[in-house]
Write an enzyme that holds these catalytic residues in place. Structure first.
Site, PDB file in Angstrom:
ATOM      1  N   ASP A 185       0.858  -1.172   0.000  1.00  0.00           N
ATOM      2  CA  ASP A 185       0.000   0.000   0.000  1.00  0.00           C
ATOM      3  C   ASP A 185       0.902   1.233   0.000  1.00  0.00           C
ATOM      4  O   ASP A 185       2.035   1.176   0.469  1.00  0.00           O
ATOM      5  CB  ASP A 185      -0.882  -0.044   1.256  1.00  0.00           C
ATOM      6  CG  ASP A 185      -1.653   1.241   1.441  1.00  0.00           C
ATOM      7  OD1 ASP A 185      -2.380   1.602   0.514  1.00  0.00           O
ATOM      8  OD2 ASP A 185      -1.523   1.867   2.503  1.00  0.00           O
ATOM      9  N   ASP A 204      -0.194   4.997   0.721  1.00  0.00           N
ATOM     10  CA  ASP A 204      -0.436   6.057   1.686  1.00  0.00           C
ATOM     11  C   ASP A 204      -0.291   5.568   3.117  1.00  0.00           C
ATOM     12  O   ASP A 204      -0.931   4.627   3.534  1.00  0.00           O
ATOM     13  CB  ASP A 204      -1.838   6.624   1.485  1.00  0.00           C
ATOM     14  CG  ASP A 204      -1.872   7.494   0.244  1.00  0.00           C
ATOM     15  OD1 ASP A 204      -1.080   8.423   0.189  1.00  0.00           O
ATOM     16  OD2 ASP A 204      -2.692   7.212  -0.645  1.00  0.00           O
TER      17      ASP A 204
END
Lengths: 171, 837
Positions: free
Chosen positions: B168, B170
């Site tokens: 991922d 963010d």
């Protein structure tokens, strides 16, 4: 294939533009509205000229004037079986995507010669025969269209590089 | 490839095959007749007008048309055969299985798949339902094709001894913000944050939402040591990016993190291709088998289907208070472990701020899947959030605030020059930076990933050896390996949480609870002897559980950072740095508590009321001083005169105190009655009867009594009863200390027989009277107000609420102002607290 095609279109003009150079404005508006669009099964590439601009009719209720314009345009209609030049845009294990002007093509791994294999370890991943053929994003290709489908304002194609003289273009 | 065609349920069975029109080996086209059959049916004949009709059997014939194209290989029916139900009819070698489709066309034969005809019952587009390409949703493949692709992938990965790692972006490996302040700070070497932000990369995005945030700069801070981390991890894992940002954003970040595109290649999937705004799914990329896939993400709730493959990392929060700029679509996160060091949260963008994010939870309804209106709304929200961040410049505010604090601190010490104007070289200490670059998550993450890789391939090799003998190789599931590894981390630890999760939520269902369990720890919902650790939220200390846990020396009371450290290090870390102490958190020091101790003792020693009752009442969360004093006294009692049943009683008491076990709470008062001194109760009653002179507010009280289904009597009896009610409430407040007062009183009252009620009443009256002189009115009130305030900003009340009411009562009783007591008692708790605090 490219064609010179006579077309007709109704152009409306706002009352504030009414005046001496109305016909120029109509032409400008036509060019702005039409060039580069997909009209059903062909793309309108460029407008050559307008050969017939009708008298303007003021539309009741709105005050806009409507002109019927006959114009000549260069259109491109891809055909099934046509061979086009395209640029690869993205590669995945199932095949690769390519862009032939405005037309988006997909060439599946089934329609790539057997000796050209997907290589996921390369950066970026590519189709290659470990010799002169390397297909990765931005590679120039010659592709044969084997399927076409249109929707309103859009067009897609299935391509193949399985054949003589198809595949990578030598720079 | 051969396909067996069934005749289908649409024919008028029974049918008789008349003749076969094609022979094996013939090519068949779509909708071409394959065989002729006849069927019988009843026809109504005669004169319908004269109502003179009868049915006659008719025989008709029809042809069966080919639903597919290819070569006929074999007939499974023969001429003259009578067929009574749907059955396989023929085998066709299909010309094309249409296994790869792009925008409604077969990628292999180029035919239009959206065409439907009478001959086939299924649509050709259904043959390739799976979308598994990173950057496209329009390309779909069939199950077999997906299987094939994935097998090849696994083979290739095993050859290079790699696993797949889905990363991922963010707050996992980077933190992004669009606050233009960052850009200004980068240009200004004198800024205290310059050191922190000088490595922040930026890119401009053209496809962002129109308006203020259009074409804004995105500032990307990579997590410390990210480059080495990725470089090393990439030798063991094939990396994929899976983000909830847009495609352009994802590629922008990927360019920054991986400029040569060596790490991620083209394996980037974003919100645009995900097909779901609210959840990520490994099946989107790996539809067949996720046996070799590991995920690292800072949010577990977006992976509802793939929790076993997930390694949850602690969110990277560099631009403080910004949160995740791409999370507007997601439900508000529930799992944040706020660092104990107090951080002023600046809610920059409607994304959850670090601290009191629960305050706006009401508006964040769980998004309905596929609801376009909601999605549209959220797109708007995202846009607004971004614009807000551009306009508000939360970081600047934060720094200004920090500067102000510094300034004040400075003024307090020396009358030196204004820190804002001071040259930074001469006074490097005056301005404190807001942004700190001190994150070590990746270090641990790398260790975990390395270990996981090692263990997985050990397992794989073992399996391979076994397979050599049994010829039955099964690819080990990395999810299982991961669970096994994780489960070792905190085995044998029993953790109780306090102040961490909202009331009314079972601990097991919360993110923290699930994580604890995945690490092998046991989650306790209440304090028992088995509990080894109590995690206290430093923002909401002084809870009831904390008080209980204090009395058991084996329980280590730690702050939430311990939990965070355990989660990121995958170990039961040493508690010493995390031990939670009262004094350090600005709560009243134990010394004060002890001061009230003598009073308590002297007030209660002569008639020695039953332990259970006394304790229960003293447990009332906001009767702080008395409560804690009582604790001390009680413990003394345990040691001295209660040794016989000390252990059992302690246990029973724990049960009574249990926050969410009402049954236990109900039992407790009756238990206490066993050793009750009934004589003194009567005395107490008489005393009340004699002294009861305040009948003015009987009317107000009536509601209260009616609630209980009791008829109010006039005269002194009523007074007496009312008094007991008051006591009883106090009593109950102590019993169910974890439940907010209003709910608690209502809940505990209903469903009890009036007899039990009466008994309890008597008992509680008794108990109270003996302790009456212990209440310290003024300090109580103050404390109650304070606690109330501290718990206000969040709905996660852990029982502190009812204290206000109780304290109010106590204070009034202490002052012997009975009339006022009644008025207060009728009023809502909130109002009373306001009066007090």
């Amino acid at each position: 294939m490219f064609f010179l095609h006579n077309l007709e279109r109704r152009v409306t003009l706002h009352p504030s533009y009414f005046g001496r150079n109305m016909h120029d404005l109509v032409t400008t508006k036509l060019v702005k509205d039409v060039e580069g669009t997909c009209a059903g099964d062909y793309y309108i590439i460029a407008i050559m000229d307008t050969f017939d601009v009708s008298e303007g009719l003021v539309l009741p209720g709105s005050g806009l004037a409507e002109f019927t314009v006959g114009y000549r345009a260069v259109v491109w209609r891809p055909f099934k079986g046509e061979v086009v030049d395209a640029i690869a845009s993205s590669v995945n294990p199932h095949g690769f995507f390519a862009q032939a002007g405005p037309l988006r093509l997909f060439v599946s791994a089934h329609l790539i010669p057997d000796e050209i294999k997907y290589d996921a370890n390369a950066t970026p991943p590519q189709f290659t025969n470990n010799a002169d053929m390397v297909i990765e994003p931005s590679t120039h290709l010659r592709v044969k269209i084997i399927g076409l489908r249109t929707e309103v304002g859009e067009m897609w194609a299935i391509g193949s590089i399985n054949g003589d003289f198809l595949g990578c273009l030598q720079a | 490839m051969s396909k067996t065609l069934r005749l289908g349920p649409r024919l008028r069975y029974p049918i008789t095959i008349v003749n076969l029109l094609k022979q094996p080996g013939d090519a068949v086209k779509k909708q071409q007749p394959l065989f002729r059959y006849s069927y019988k049916w009843m026809k109504e004949v005669g004169d319908a007008i004269r109502d003179d009709t009868w049915e006659e059997e008719q025989t008709s014939s029809a042809t069966f048309d080919s639903p597919t194209e290819g070569d006929l290989k074999q007939w499974l029916i023969k001429e003259g055969q009578v067929i009574r139900a749907d059955c396989p009819g023929l085998v066709v070698k299909e010309a094309c299985g249409h296994e790869i489709q792009f925008q409604g066309m077969c990628g292999i034969c180029g035919k239009d798949m959206t065409e439907v005809s009478w001959a086939s019952e299924t649509r050709d587009t259904d043959r390739a339902p799976i979308s598994m390409v990173h950057d496209q949703t329009s390309l779909t493949v069939s199950k077999t094709q997906a299987q094939r692709t994935e097998n090849e992938l696994q083979k290739r990965l095993l050859q290079s001894r790699k696993l797949t790692l889905v990363v991922d972006l963010d707050q996992t490996i980077i933190h992004a913000c669009i606050d233009p302040t960052v850009g200004e700070w980068q240009k200004d070497p004198t800024n205290p944050n310059y050191e922190s932000v000088k490595n922040v990369k930026a890119f401009q995005l053209n496809d962002g939402p129109r308006g203020v945030a259009h074409q804004c700069w995105y500032y990307i801070k990579m997590r410390p040591r990210l480059e080495e981390f990725l470089r090393r991890i990439a030798t063991m894992y094939e990396l994929h990016v899976y983000t909830m940002g847009t495609r352009a954003y994802a590629e922008g970040v990927a360019r920054i993190v991986d400029p040569e595109r060596k790490l991620f290649g083209n394996r980037v999937i974003s919100r645009d291709e995900n097909g779901n705004m609210f959840a990520k799914s490994l099946q989107r990329l790996f539809p067949v088998s996720t046996n070799m896939v590991v995920i690292i993400d800072d949010r577990a709730d977006v992976w509802p289907k793939n929790r076993s493959n997930l390694i949850k990392v602690s969110p990277y929060d560099f631009f403080r208070g910004i949160g995740d700029i791409n999370s507007s679509f997601l439900p508000k996160r529930q799992d944040i472990i706020t660092p104990a060091a107090d951080i002023p949260a600046v809610n920059g963008n409607g994304a959850p701020p670090v601290g009191g994010k629960k305050a706006k939870e009401g508006e964040a309804a769980a998004p309905a899947e596929g609801d376009l209106a909601v999605t549209q709304l959220q797109v708007e929200e995202q846009k607004r959030a971004l614009e807000k961040q551009m306009m508000d410049r939360p970081l600047q505010l934060l720094q200004l605030k920090q500067d102000k604090e510094d300034e004040e601190a400075e003024k307090a010490t020396t009358q030196s020059e204004n820190s804002q104007d001071a040259p930074p070289s001469s006074q490097p200490q005056t301005r404190h930076q807001v942004l700190r670059d001190d994150d070590d998550e990746l270090e641990y993450l790398e260790q975990h990933l390395t270990r996981l890789h090692k263990v997985y391939f050990e397992e794989h090799d073992r399996e391979l050896q076994d397979a050599a003998a049994t010829d039955d190789f099964q690819l080990p599931d990395v999810g299982r390996t991961l669970s096994t590894l994780k489960r070792r981390a905190m085995r044998g630890v029993t953790v109780a949480l306090t102040g961490m999760i909202p009331n009314g939520v079972t601990v097991e269902d919360t993110e923290i609870g699930q994580q604890l369990r995945s690490f092998g720890a046991t989650v306790a919902s209440r304090i028992t002897r088995d509990v080894t650790h109590l995690v206290v939220n430093t923002l909401r200390p002084m809870t009831d559980k904390w008080r209980q846990a204090r009395r058991i020396p084996s329980i280590k009371i730690v702050n939430q950072d311990w939990l965070a450290a355990c989660f990121s290090q995958w170990a039961t870390v040493d508690e010493t740095p995390y031990l939670f102490s009262v004094a350090s958190n600005g709560a009243p020091a134990p010394a004060v508590e002890e001061a009230s101790d003598p009073d308590v003792a002297s007030g209660s020693d002569e008639d020695a009321p039953p332990k259970g009752i006394k304790r229960l009442r003293l447990k009332a969360p906001t009767l702080k001083l008395v409560g804690v004093g009582g604790d001390t006294q009680e413990l003394d009692g345990d040691e001295s005169d209660d040794e016989d049943d000390g252990e059992d009683e302690l246990e029973a008491e724990f049960n009574n105190l249990a926050p969410d076990a009402l049954e236990d709470g109900q039992l407790s008062p009756i238990d206490g009655l066993k050793s009750f001194n009934w004589g003194s109760v009567d005395e107490e009653l008489d005393e009340f009867l004699a002294s009861g002179s305040d009948d003015d507010d009987d009317d107000e009280d009536e509601d209260e009594d009616e609630d209980e289904g009791m008829t109010d009597a006039d005269g002194p009896a009523a007074t007496r009863k009312r008094k007991f009610d008051a006591d009883e409430d106090k009593e109950e407040g102590g019993t169910d200390s974890e439940v907010p007062s209003s709910q608690e009183t209502a809940g505990s009252r209903s469903g009890r027989t009036s007899q039990a009620k009466r008994l309890r009443r008597t008992k509680s009256a008794r108990g109270t009277s003996s302790l009456r002189n212990q209440y310290v009115s003024d300090v109580d009130g103050e404390e109650a107000g304070k606690q109330k305030k501290s718990s206000l900003p969040t709905p996660q009340v852990t029982g502190d609420e009812d204290g206000g009411e109780l304290n109010g009562l106590d204070a009034e009783m202490e002052a012997e102002m009975e009339a006022e007591l009644m008025a207060e008692f009728e009023a809502a708790p909130g109002i009373m607290v306001e009066e007090k605090g």
